[in-house]
Design a protein around this motif. Structure first.
Motif: not given
Length: 229
Positions: A96, A141-143, A204, A206, A209-210, A213
């Motif tokens: 994260s 939360n992504g990257t 992401r 979470s 959002y999963r 996404d």
């Protein structure tokens, strides 16, 4: 190898290189590492497990033979890794608050130094067999990974997609429905700011959002933006 457990570390900004270190259940608080002019901070043979970061940043680093299992953000800011390169770095578990940037702030370096760093980065990856393994990592939360060559990233091909620059030239990819996920923003960062011809996009993990996404990544594959694998 020097081993640490349950420790908290601070570093005030000076250039720093480390090797042969392992740390578990440790915290890194306000650890900031400046770049070396026309050189590199080098981190090698390092193992991190269940560690946290709070307002940390490292610039101009070579990360070589590193493994990270579970990285937790404890402050509001991500862990910024700027103008750095990766070889045989494995991320696993929940990761994260990670932001990898191509360059350091323009206010801190000259354009000439920036060109030097870019050339060094491209030369580094030309001889690396693989850079980063994220196949067992989840990003709540992504990257984004536009600062690395996508074809040098080991990924979970079911959930993490590869996009090549050539594919973006063949269609109006911006007109697709991204369902408010910001994956289009990540693709734009790659198209306009990356040194490389491919990028990996990740969902992401979470629960908020999963699903969206994953649906967008599937759509990008169907539309020919991302590779089908």
């Amino acid at each position: 190898m020097q081993r640490f457990e349950g420790r908290t570390f601070w570093h005030g900004g000076d250039p720093l290189s480390l090797s042969h270190v392992s740390a578990s259940d440790c915290g890194f608080n306000q650890c900031n590492v400046r770049s070396v002019s026309r050189g590199w901070n080098v981190y090698s043979d390092i193992r991190l497990e269940n560690v946290s970061h709070w307002n940390c940043e490292a610039t101009g680093c070579v990360f070589d033979d590193i493994s990270v299992q579970n990285l937790k953000k404890t402050g509001s800011a991500p862990l910024f890794l700027n103008a750095s390169v990766f070889r045989h770095v494995t991320l696993a578990g929940n990761i994260s608050g990670l932001k990898i940037n191509r360059s350091e702030l323009a206010t801190l370096v000259s354009e000439e130094d920036r060109r030097w760093r870019d050339a060094e980065v491209k030369a580094f990856y030309s001889s690396a067999d693989w850079a980063l393994d994220i196949s067992r990592a989840k990003f709540p939360n992504g990257t984004t990974f536009e600062a690395l060559p996508g074809d040098k990233i080991v990924r979970d091909r079911k959930t993490q997609a590869l996009i090549r620059r050539d594919a973006l030239k063949t269609m109006d990819w911006k007109a697709l429905d991204y369902r408010g996920t910001a994956i289009d923003i990540a693709i734009g960062w790659f198209e306009h700011g990356s040194l490389f011809d491919s990028v990996v996009v990740v969902p992401r993990s979470s629960s908020k959002y999963r699903e969206a996404d994953a649906a967008v990544i599937d759509m990008l594959r169907r539309e020919g933006v991302a590779e089908m694998d």
